[in-house]
Design a protein around this motif. Sequence first.
Motif, mmCIF file in Angstrom:
data_model
loop_
_atom_site.group_PDB
_atom_site.id
_atom_site.type_symbol
_atom_site.label_atom_id
_atom_site.label_comp_id
_atom_site.label_asym_id
_atom_site.label_seq_id
_atom_site.Cartn_x
_atom_site.Cartn_y
_atom_site.Cartn_z
ATOM 1 N N VAL A 59 0.854 -1.182 0.000
ATOM 2 C CA VAL A 59 0.000 0.000 0.000
ATOM 3 C C VAL A 59 0.894 1.238 0.000
ATOM 4 N N PRO A 60 0.353 2.407 -0.316
ATOM 5 C CA PRO A 60 1.185 3.611 -0.322
ATOM 6 C C PRO A 60 1.826 3.879 1.036
ATOM 7 N N ARG A 61 3.064 4.321 0.991
ATOM 8 C CA ARG A 61 3.810 4.686 2.196
ATOM 9 C C ARG A 61 4.090 6.180 2.165
ATOM 10 N N PHE A 62 4.592 6.711 3.273
ATOM 11 C CA PHE A 62 4.892 8.140 3.312
ATOM 12 C C PHE A 62 5.875 8.520 2.202
ATOM 13 N N SER A 63 6.812 7.645 1.922
ATOM 14 C CA SER A 63 7.816 7.945 0.900
ATOM 15 C C SER A 63 7.237 7.969 -0.510
ATOM 16 N N ASP A 64 6.033 7.433 -0.686
ATOM 17 C CA ASP A 64 5.393 7.434 -2.004
ATOM 18 C C ASP A 64 4.601 8.712 -2.264
ATOM 19 N N VAL A 65 4.326 9.472 -1.204
ATOM 20 C CA VAL A 65 3.407 10.601 -1.326
ATOM 21 C C VAL A 65 4.112 11.816 -1.930
ATOM 22 N N PRO A 66 3.573 12.362 -3.016
ATOM 23 C CA PRO A 66 4.185 13.527 -3.669
ATOM 24 C C PRO A 66 3.709 14.831 -3.033
ATOM 25 N N VAL A 67 4.208 15.923 -3.534
ATOM 26 C CA VAL A 67 3.621 17.228 -3.225
ATOM 27 C C VAL A 67 2.247 17.266 -3.883
ATOM 28 N N ILE A 68 1.230 17.615 -3.115
ATOM 29 C CA ILE A 68 -0.141 17.608 -3.627
ATOM 30 C C ILE A 68 -0.725 19.012 -3.532
ATOM 31 N N GLU A 69 -1.320 19.471 -4.616
ATOM 32 C CA GLU A 69 -2.013 20.755 -4.634
ATOM 33 C C GLU A 69 -3.439 20.522 -5.117
ATOM 34 N N ALA A 70 -4.394 20.833 -4.274
ATOM 35 C CA ALA A 70 -5.805 20.698 -4.631
ATOM 36 C C ALA A 70 -6.356 22.064 -5.023
ATOM 37 N N VAL A 71 -6.918 22.144 -6.202
ATOM 38 C CA VAL A 71 -7.487 23.391 -6.714
ATOM 39 C C VAL A 71 -9.008 23.247 -6.713
ATOM 40 N N LEU A 72 -9.694 24.079 -5.937
ATOM 41 C CA LEU A 72 -11.149 24.008 -5.848
ATOM 42 C C LEU A 72 -11.787 24.980 -6.832
ATOM 43 N N VAL A 73 -12.626 24.453 -7.686
ATOM 44 C CA VAL A 73 -13.415 25.285 -8.588
ATOM 45 C C VAL A 73 -14.810 25.367 -7.973
ATOM 46 N N ASP A 74 -15.053 26.422 -7.225
ATOM 47 C CA ASP A 74 -16.278 26.558 -6.435
ATOM 48 C C ASP A 74 -17.371 27.190 -7.282
ATOM 49 N N ARG A 75 -18.453 26.429 -7.514
ATOM 50 C CA ARG A 75 -19.580 26.919 -8.310
ATOM 51 C C ARG A 75 -20.784 27.105 -7.399
ATOM 52 N N LYS A 76 -20.885 28.271 -6.792
ATOM 53 C CA LYS A 76 -21.989 28.536 -5.883
ATOM 54 C C LYS A 76 -23.339 28.528 -6.602
ATOM 55 N N ASP A 77 -23.300 28.627 -7.935
ATOM 56 C CA ASP A 77 -24.532 28.645 -8.717
ATOM 57 C C ASP A 77 -25.069 27.251 -9.005
ATOM 58 N N LEU A 78 -24.335 26.209 -8.559
ATOM 59 C CA LEU A 78 -24.742 24.834 -8.852
ATOM 60 C C LEU A 78 -24.953 24.047 -7.562
ATOM 61 N N PRO A 79 -25.861 23.060 -7.566
ATOM 62 C CA PRO A 79 -26.037 22.218 -6.377
ATOM 63 C C PRO A 79 -24.749 21.475 -6.043
ATOM 64 N N SER A 80 -24.571 21.179 -4.763
ATOM 65 C CA SER A 80 -23.364 20.484 -4.316
ATOM 66 C C SER A 80 -23.435 19.006 -4.672
ATOM 67 N N ALA A 81 -22.347 18.492 -5.222
ATOM 68 C CA ALA A 81 -22.220 17.058 -5.483
ATOM 69 C C ALA A 81 -21.260 16.457 -4.473
ATOM 70 N N GLY A 82 -21.212 15.135 -4.399
ATOM 71 C CA GLY A 82 -20.314 14.470 -3.464
ATOM 72 C C GLY A 82 -18.874 14.494 -3.943
ATOM 73 N N ALA A 83 -17.958 14.275 -3.001
ATOM 74 C CA ALA A 83 -16.529 14.362 -3.333
ATOM 75 C C ALA A 83 -15.726 13.182 -2.809
ATOM 76 N N GLY A 84 -16.383 12.176 -2.272
ATOM 77 C CA GLY A 84 -15.644 11.071 -1.680
ATOM 78 C C GLY A 84 -14.997 10.136 -2.684
ATOM 79 N N GLU A 85 -15.449 10.161 -3.926
ATOM 80 C CA GLU A 85 -14.986 9.166 -4.890
ATOM 81 C C GLU A 85 -14.348 9.742 -6.149
ATOM 82 N N THR A 86 -14.995 10.716 -6.754
ATOM 83 C CA THR A 86 -14.538 11.199 -8.057
ATOM 84 C C THR A 86 -13.077 11.635 -8.092
ATOM 85 N N PRO A 87 -12.523 12.275 -7.053
ATOM 86 C CA PRO A 87 -11.124 12.716 -7.147
ATOM 87 C C PRO A 87 -10.108 11.599 -7.347
ATOM 88 N N ILE A 88 -10.508 10.329 -7.129
ATOM 89 C CA ILE A 88 -9.538 9.239 -7.280
ATOM 90 C C ILE A 88 -9.335 8.860 -8.745
#
Length: 719
Positions: free
Chosen positions: A659-688
């Motif tokens: 399984v992934p170890r600490f040494s496998d983890v890269p620098v991660i940058e999450a960019v949120l595109v916030d659409r207040k004009d749209l209903p909220s969808a879930g986020a637990g799965e799609t980012p993978i």
Amino acid sequence: MKTRHIDDSIEIERYELFAEPTYHFNLELERRDFFKLLGGGLVLVFTLDALAQESGRQDGEAGRRGQGSSGPKEIGGWLHIAEDGSITAYTGKVEFGQNIRTSLSQVVAEELRVPIGSIRLTMGDTDLTPFDMGTFGSRTTPTMAPQLRKAAAAAREALIDLAAEQWKVDRAALVVNDGKVTNERAKQSIDFGKLTKGQKLLKVISDNTPTTPPDQWKITGKSVTKVDGRSFVTGKHRYTSDTKLPEMMFGRVVRPSAFNASVVSVDSSEAEAMPGVKVVRDGGFIGVAAPSAQAAARAASAIKAEWKTEPQPSGKELYDYLRKQAAESPRANVTGSLADGLNQATKKIEQTYTVSYIAHAPLETRAAVAEWNKGKLTVWVGTQRPFGVRGELAEAFRIPEDRIRVIVPDTGSGYGGKHTGDVAIEAARLAQAAGRPVKLLWTREEEFTWAYHRPGGVIDVSSGVRDDGTITAWEFHNYNSGSAGIQHRYDFPNQKIVFHQSKSPLRQGSYRGLAATANHFAREVHIDELAHTVKIDPLEFRLKNLKDERMKAVLNAAAKTFGWGKGKSTKNTGYGIAAGFEKGGYVAACAEVSVDRTTGKIQLVRVVEAFECGAVLNPDQLKNQIEGSIVMGIGGALFEAIDFDNGKILNPRFSRYRVPRFSDVPVIEAVLVDRKDLPSAGAGETPIVGLAPAVGNAIFDATGIRLRSLPMAPNGLKA
């Protein structure tokens, strides 16, 4: 296996989401023991279909599997304000690491105009919470958050009505804030609790109940502190495996020698002679209950069981096996004419992509505590489907669901792997025989072996493209891994997309993202191959074949933050890009890898991922979900795979399963595109879904080697 609709907006393959139950007990109890178990009074025995009809909300297979429901219409079914003013919200959803307790508390606090710390959320208790199909499919945010928001808003309006009636004033003069209704003109206030007097609010929740628009949010949309965060950090928080009951015993199950094995003979005399040990034999189920976990392990080891097995496929022949076992009449999605599309193409590509079975590997293995008391069964269990597990228990023990209570303490992760009630049923059977509560914790080896796995699969893709980068033909066939994410947002005029159901040699079921990870890997790697074939930049190529503005937005956001198009830092560096859509969310990932050409070692250096899921409820929480998905996705992309042969798992422990170890983890940058004009969808799965293809495309960019199998490099490129 048939497909079924779980609501109007999501369709899931039955086998892909729910693995089949494993037990059908004989329950050959003496008549006097049966009535002793159930207690005195009239005993009514229902068939399962009768139980489903009697419940008024479940039918047929849906009843047996804990599906189908319409929630309470009254405020009191979702929310209670006690006489002391304390506020409790109720949901059948469960908390297993996604921090949904915080965002759901936020929406309730927002509408009631109270601090988030004022909200107590009761979750996943079949006696206390409204029926819920389960915590899966990224459905909590798009379905439960609006429901609780409406309930809280309706409660707010009802409180205003109560105060207006009590004071005999126009409700328009009243405001709600900080747990009180206030008449600012008359300088008078009254606490929520004094208005409700602790009584249940029976007012019906109207579809027209006014909720707070996103541009006026004060609590929702903010990165608030995690509810109970201190308890998690200090270790005070209690999980399913921490549950203790008076006089509790400990269980252990004697497992078969291989999958699909049948028991031939059992010698349990040595175990039965041990002090305080109870041995249970019911059909193919063999287990023990003992005064301690150590005693239970010794007793189970002392039982001599002989099993009969039949030859079964191995991992080496998996992909040929899945093709041969495919169903004869697959469902196809066809647009335009493939023949016309191929005639218009100047270049054509045909490739095959494969996906291994992988394990969920949750931090907390499956755990349950079961207790029978006066004919009622109560089970504390780590599951994503409390009502579904209640249905499985009713089926296994042939008792009405109203005699069963399932309570889900917070659970140490699930990733789609804790839908079924195996451990709950096992603990309940042992407790039934022992006459005392029994705790059962699966070992890590049991978790790897007897839990279900993410489906393996084969995906064939053929396509045609013009020299200007226009894709003219697209044919996509998935064997076994599933249909989730098989559709796309690209503008292909001629296409055929088919999912072929197949017979699986391993028990399989839901996994984070379902088959969307496999389908996105095959599609986005193939798209990259097309781009390189016509010598067009992979980002430019994707944008050329897209009309969906939301997909374009995440691609451009990820590329901008990543610095796509700039020169490489070293000759051993590669950049890759991928995009996707699933469960209402749009994602784009850019990956940077470094490859040691001497050793073949692949190092993931940096990942930038842009995600858009409508209006963001909690930015930090969303970033945590994205980062967690990326880290988890590293394993399936590079090295995670179940190795099996003839009905046995060959790597059922962490020393053999990478399984992934600490040494496998890269620098991660999450960019949120916030659409207040749209209903909220879930986020637990799609980012993978974007990680694996982005990494694969980056490896090709660095080395010129195209990897088309997940995992791509379990032992590096030199293996």
